[in-house]
Design a protein around this motif. Structure first.
Motif, mmCIF file in Angstrom:
data_model
loop_
_atom_site.group_PDB
_atom_site.id
_atom_site.type_symbol
_atom_site.label_atom_id
_atom_site.label_comp_id
_atom_site.label_asym_id
_atom_site.label_seq_id
_atom_site.Cartn_x
_atom_site.Cartn_y
_atom_site.Cartn_z
ATOM 1 N N GLY A 1 0.697 -1.199 -0.087
ATOM 2 C CA GLY A 1 -0.055 -0.064 -0.044
ATOM 3 C C GLY A 1 0.791 1.281 -0.032
ATOM 4 O O GLY A 1 2.102 1.217 -0.022
ATOM 5 N N LEU A 2 0.300 2.309 0.062
ATOM 6 C CA LEU A 2 0.908 3.658 -0.128
ATOM 7 C C LEU A 2 1.088 4.042 1.392
ATOM 8 O O LEU A 2 0.127 4.496 1.997
ATOM 9 C CB LEU A 2 0.310 4.733 -1.276
ATOM 10 C CG LEU A 2 -0.397 4.365 -2.393
ATOM 11 C CD1 LEU A 2 -1.052 5.519 -3.087
ATOM 12 C CD2 LEU A 2 0.983 3.988 -3.253
ATOM 13 N N GLN A 3 2.347 4.170 1.899
ATOM 14 C CA GLN A 3 2.461 4.556 2.991
ATOM 15 C C GLN A 3 2.361 6.066 3.590
ATOM 16 O O GLN A 3 2.557 6.837 2.524
ATOM 17 C CB GLN A 3 3.882 4.099 3.502
ATOM 18 C CG GLN A 3 4.061 2.462 3.446
ATOM 19 C CD GLN A 3 3.206 1.647 4.071
ATOM 20 O OE1 GLN A 3 3.118 1.848 5.049
ATOM 21 N NE2 GLN A 3 2.884 0.691 3.397
ATOM 22 N N PRO A 4 1.958 6.385 4.551
ATOM 23 C CA PRO A 4 1.824 7.742 5.291
ATOM 24 C C PRO A 4 3.283 8.414 5.157
ATOM 25 O O PRO A 4 4.280 7.782 5.070
ATOM 26 C CB PRO A 4 1.379 7.548 6.736
ATOM 27 C CG PRO A 4 0.910 6.404 6.640
ATOM 28 C CD PRO A 4 1.434 5.373 5.832
ATOM 29 N N SER A 5 3.285 9.502 4.587
ATOM 30 C CA SER A 5 4.437 10.419 4.483
ATOM 31 C C SER A 5 5.221 10.028 3.299
ATOM 32 O O SER A 5 6.504 10.614 3.132
ATOM 33 C CB SER A 5 5.199 10.504 5.485
ATOM 34 O OG SER A 5 4.563 10.948 6.752
ATOM 35 N N ASP A 6 4.939 9.284 2.355
ATOM 36 C CA ASP A 6 5.574 8.721 1.148
ATOM 37 C C ASP A 6 5.207 9.728 -0.216
ATOM 38 O O ASP A 6 4.210 10.193 -0.325
ATOM 39 C CB ASP A 6 5.069 7.400 0.452
ATOM 40 C CG ASP A 6 6.014 5.962 1.348
ATOM 41 O OD1 ASP A 6 6.710 6.872 2.127
ATOM 42 O OD2 ASP A 6 5.593 5.063 0.909
ATOM 43 N N LEU A 7 6.215 10.008 -0.957
ATOM 44 C CA LEU A 7 6.191 10.529 -2.047
ATOM 45 C C LEU A 7 6.197 9.725 -3.214
ATOM 46 O O LEU A 7 7.278 8.959 -3.385
ATOM 47 C CB LEU A 7 7.156 11.733 -2.282
ATOM 48 C CG LEU A 7 7.182 12.491 -3.586
ATOM 49 C CD1 LEU A 7 6.002 13.232 -3.874
ATOM 50 C CD2 LEU A 7 8.367 13.365 -3.624
ATOM 51 N N VAL A 8 5.310 9.488 -3.736
ATOM 52 C CA VAL A 8 4.876 8.552 -4.844
ATOM 53 C C VAL A 8 5.054 9.243 -6.243
ATOM 54 O O VAL A 8 3.991 10.262 -6.503
ATOM 55 C CB VAL A 8 3.978 7.609 -4.897
ATOM 56 C CG1 VAL A 8 3.678 6.602 -5.946
ATOM 57 C CG2 VAL A 8 3.671 7.033 -3.480
#
Length: 963
Positions: free
Chosen positions: A208-215
């Motif tokens: 999943g897309l993690q908190p505080s990640d820049l994708v």
């Protein structure tokens, strides 16, 4: 009653900015007493936080000493200040000693620093409020919305400047947090640790897309939707025809685009793409219009925008029925006439221009036009029984008159300067007889000698009666030839002739005059034996014919191009013919253009048209409109509809909307039905700027250089008089986040309007063809799907901001507003990174992108949610055999690669290899970087008609392949 003096003092005291001299002195004194206290204040204060100027100077020196690992005692500090010539300014050694003496201890220095910082923040708020107040009170005030945004920006800037909390964390604390996190993950039993993407295999790889990640999600903007180099677009501002090559080179393009109301309107491109060489196909329509594109470039059909690969001969596509674009440039009428005559029946490959025409009125009109050029005229060429020809040449009498005037001016000049003919001959190294012949107007000096003559006499040519040397030189280039050379019309054989670029920029009356004289030579108007009126124009140059067709379109005249049979053995290739048969077009041509010398024939055409009812077998709408009419009509009988509208049934006993006898609706019939059904969409379609033209040829041309343009909002433009089209995966992530999470989702769409994004989401979620959603032509089975999609979204918190060119600070302020009103966010999506800007950024674009990238990572950390940003790729990948992107393909990739936690590339092989049946409907998401996980490729299905990506599972194979 209070003392007025006491009142004024109290008022003045209230206006003193907030500060605490005691706290400032205690901070400085404490640092001098205990140098170790520096670590407690270094991350809390900056020099500007001090109110007194002297204190700011002292603190600046302390910063320099601390960075040099030197002590901060009174002696060292005084020496450093003395070295900067600032010791006396701060009060001398005595004041420094007083600061240290009056501070008993440094134990409370952090509390003193907090007081200094707090007062500094209050002063900044006062300054910001004053700045906004002054702008609001200004006589020429700024708009209120702009002032509100400015106030927010100033306040948030103050917040950003405040020291951030945090710092080094000890091992014991870190170990405790790590163990707690492992325990939390264990209890999840393999469940998602971040925000699900909605794609099973992608979630398995990323958790999943993690908190505080820049994708970062990257892909080529056009994905192969390109048109061939040399394709021309009309500039709506100037009327010029400009190639797409030139537009991409200058990174600026004014063009025409088609709106959702089916109107052509001026617009401009926002992005320019050089896509290298790709397989190109020429598309030719029944009207003879042509454009060369890749197979993936979409055309507008009755069923919406469809790529060329899904079109075949016999299908109809949208082309402009009118291009009301005229320039502002002017030429003298005699030049416009001469240009038209010489392009049509002129010969420009010999030493003199020739005009061959059997009509004496045209020859006289041509000769009059030529006499408009200085010293020029025409002479008949003796050619026996052949078609009469005029040779363009100099008029002998004008040449003699000009030379006599020169001789008189030369004699007067010699007298004024006191020079004899013999002296002039010696100065010019010519014979005395030559000077005598000049003075008597019998001959002229050679052009080089004439230049030396002016130099010797110290006179400009005009002082010798010569405005233009070519007017008096027998063998010099004539003004007519120079005019033709300037317009690129000299030395052209008949098949090579083109309409000069300057003609396209002429104002409307002069453009009509040009066409009038062009048709006077090679055009015809007549009524055929079957009673059909017709106007035509013939030429051996196909390009010339196409350009005439384009110019007629500017007047709203539809013309068809066809190849004529070659009945002349001398012709190496068959001529081309342009014909006008449509009644409205014929009437417009007669009224606004006409044909010089053929008025009787035009009168016959007018008389023929006057005796017939308005009807067109060609100008009809696509078959899909029939289905739309029946859907809107429903089960209501036509008789009740007519009765309710107070109208008679539409003319004709049967409308033939379906079945074997179905016919496409004419525009006039569609307009009747639009009124009857009270339907705005049908009315706009009937009165649109479009003509639905049939494809008659699709021919491969091999690898060719191609380009593309991006047009914000409408995503289409007009090229070669045909309408052609130009963020899917990221929006699928947004859809899932909106539905799966109770938290708000924020979308910044700087390329596509919010309304268009919402329509795309409804198409994707409801699995409805996006074209039918955009046009409103929903079929019966679509309505329940639309209702279901609306119900999925209606209670969700999705916020879309389609403001163009946002800066990171503006974006942060808008996010904070949503968070303040609706709570923490689940996801932030930005489309796309390269459209962001930082006002006033003075460095290069790469540096600006780097700052933007760092700011987006800061957003992710500040709001504790994933930030997904779309990014463009460099065009260099188009030059490689394998078009799959790699990290180095990221545009301005350095900082993006460094700041991003995940970088994913979207790749569809069918874009580059459309003939391969094994890749149709498939897509790859290539994880090129993952800070906390593996890299690799996730295979997916792509359903183009829904603009939707899906997990590649057996139950989706059929849908992915359009079954």
């Amino acid at each position: 009653m209070n003392d007025p003096l006491e009142f004024d003092q109290e008022t003045a005291a209230l206006k003193v900015p907030p500060h605490s001299l005691e706290a400032e002195q205690s901070v400085l004194g404490g640092l001098m007493l205990d140098n170790q206290a520096w670590d407690h204040v270094a991350d809390r204060l900056v020099a500007d936080d001090f109110y007194r100027y002297e204190h700011r100077l002292v603190f600046n020196v302390m910063i320099a000493l601390a960075e040099a690992s030197r002590p901060l005692d009174v002696v060292t500090l005084s020496e450093a200040l003395e070295g900067r010539d600032q010791l006396d300014t701060v009060g001398g050694l005595a004041y420094l000693a007083e600061l240290a003496r009056n501070t008993p201890s440094a134990s409370n220095i952090r509390a003193y620093a907090d007081i200094v910082r707090e007062r500094a923040t209050l002063r900044k708020l006062i300054r910001a409020a004053s700045q906004v107040a002054e702008s609001a009170f200004a006589p020429q005030g700024r708009p209120a919305d702009e002032l509100v945004n400015e106030a927010e920006r100033l306040v948030f800037q103050i917040s950003e400047e405040r020291p951030k909390s945090g710092g080094p964390v000890g091992m014991s604390e870190l170990l405790a947090k790590a163990v707690d996190r492992i325990d939390e993950l264990f209890n999840l039993q393999g469940e998602m640790t971040g925000l699900s993407t909605g794609f099973r295999d992608l979630d398995d790889m990323t958790s999943g897309l993690q908190p505080s990640d820049l994708v970062i999600i990257a892909g080529r903007p056009s994905m192969g939707k390109c048109i061939m180099a040399g394709s021309r677009l009309v500039d709506p501002a100037t009327g010029a025809l400009v190639t797409i090559d030139e537009l991409v080179a200058c990174q600026q393009a004014e063009l025409l685009t088609l709106t959702d109301e089916f109107r052509l309107t001026p617009s401009r491109a926002s992005a320019f793409v050089d896509d290298g060489k790709k397989p190109v196909y020429r598309v030719r329509t029944a009207l003879g219009r042509e454009i060369c594109t890749t197979l993936t470039h979409p055309f507008l059909t009755g069923d919406g925008w469809r790529p060329l690969a899904r079109l075949s001969v016999g299908e109809r596509v949208a082309v402009p029925r009118t291009l009301p674009v005229f320039g502002q440039e002017r030429l003298p009428q005699h030049q416009v006439k001469a240009l038209a005559y010489l392009i049509a029946d002129g010969g420009t490959t010999q030493s003199c221009a020739m005009f061959t025409n059997a009509n004496p009125r045209l020859r006289e009109d041509f000769a009059e036009a030529i006499r408009g050029f200085p010293g020029m005229g025409c002479r008949p060429v003796e050619r026996g029984a052949r078609t009469p020809t005029l040779r363009v040449c100099r008029e002998r009498w004008t040449l003699a008159r000009s030379r006599r005037a020169f001789g008189q001016a030369l004699r007067e000049a010699l007298t004024r300067v006191g020079m004899t003919g013999q002296a002039l001959a010696g100065a010019l190294n010519v014979s005395k007889a030559s000077v005598s012949a000049w003075c008597h107007g019998r001959t002229m000096p050679a052009e080089a000698t004439f230049g030396r003559l002016c130099h010797v006499l110290a006179m400009p040519p005009a002082a010798l009666g010569i405005a233009d040397y070519a007017e008096v030189a027998k063998n010099a280039t004539t003004p007519v030839r120079r005019f033709l050379e300037a317009h690129g019309a000299w030395g052209k054989r008949a098949p090579e002739k083109r309409i000069p670029a300057g003609v396209f920029r002429l104002e409307k009356p002069l453009l009509a005059l040009f066409l009038n004289r062009l048709f006077a030579c090679d055009g015809s108007a007549f009524v055929q034996a079957n009673g059909q009126a017709r106007i035509s124009y013939a030429s051996s140059s196909r390009e010339l014919i196409r350009e005439v067709q384009h110019l007629l379109l500017r007047f709203g005249i539809l013309a068809k191009i066809r190849k004529k049979a070659n009945h002349y053995a001398a012709l190496s290739q068959a001529p081309w013919e342009l014909e006008i048969r449509d009644r409205a077009s014929l009437e417009t041509f007669v009224a606004e253009i006409g044909i010089f010398g053929k008025a009787p024939r035009l009168a016959e055409v007018e008389a023929c048209l006057a005796g017939k009812r308005r009807h067109s077998n060609r100008d009809s709408l696509p078959a899909s409109v029939n289905r739309y009419v029946l859907a809107v009509k429903g089960r209501r009988p036509w008789s009740s509809l007519c009765e309710a509208a107070g109208r008679e049934r539409p003319e004709g006993s049967n409308l033939h909307l379906n079945g074997r006898s179905a016919r496409c609706l004419s525009r006039s019939r569609a307009a009747e039905l639009a009124t009857l059904l009270d339907d705005d969409y049908l009315a706009r379609l009937a009165d649109s700027d479009l003509y639905w033209d049939e494809i008659v040829e699709i021919t491969p041309l091999g690898l060719q250089q191609v380009y593309d343009l991006t047009v914000d909002g409408t995503h289409n433009f007009v090229a070669e008089d045909i309408c052609v089209h130009n963020t899917t995966f990221a929006m699928n992530l947004v859809e899932h986040a909106v539905i799966a999470s109770d938290k708000p989702v924020m979308v910044f769409s700087m390329e596509m309007p919010a309304e268009s994004l919402m329509l795309r989401m409804l198409s994707s979620l409801g699995r409805i063809d996006q074209t039918r959603v955009r046009t409103g032509q929903l079929e019966d089975e679509d309505w329940p799907r639309l209702t279901s999609a609306v119900n999925l979204l209606k209670d969700k918190q999705l916020f879309i901001d389609d403001t163009a060119a946002l800066s990171p600070n503006e974006m942060r302020s808008r996010i904070r507003r949503v968070v303040r009103e609706h709570g923490n966010l689940a996801l932030i999506m930005i489309d796309y990174l390269q459209l962001m800007q930082i006002p006033g950024f003075s460095e290069n674009r790469t540096g600006e992108i780097s700052e933007i990238s760092r700011s987006l990572k800061g957003l992710a950390k500040e709001f504790g949610c994933p930030v997904v940003a779309l990014s463009q790729l460099n065009r260099s990948l188009e030059q490689r055999p394998n078009k799959r992107p790699v990290m180095s393909d990221l545009r301005e990739s350095g900082a993006i690669e460094q700041d991003a936690d995940i970088i994913a590339f979207v790749y569809r092989d069918e874009v580059y290899n459309p003939d391969n049946p094994d890749n149709q409907g498939l897509a790859e998401v290539i994880i090129g970087k993952q800070r906390n996980g593996p890299i690799g490729t996730v295979h997916m299905a792509f359903i183009g008609k829904y603009t939707r990506f899906e997990d590649l599972a057996p139950d989706t194979y059929g849908e992915a392949f359009g079954e």
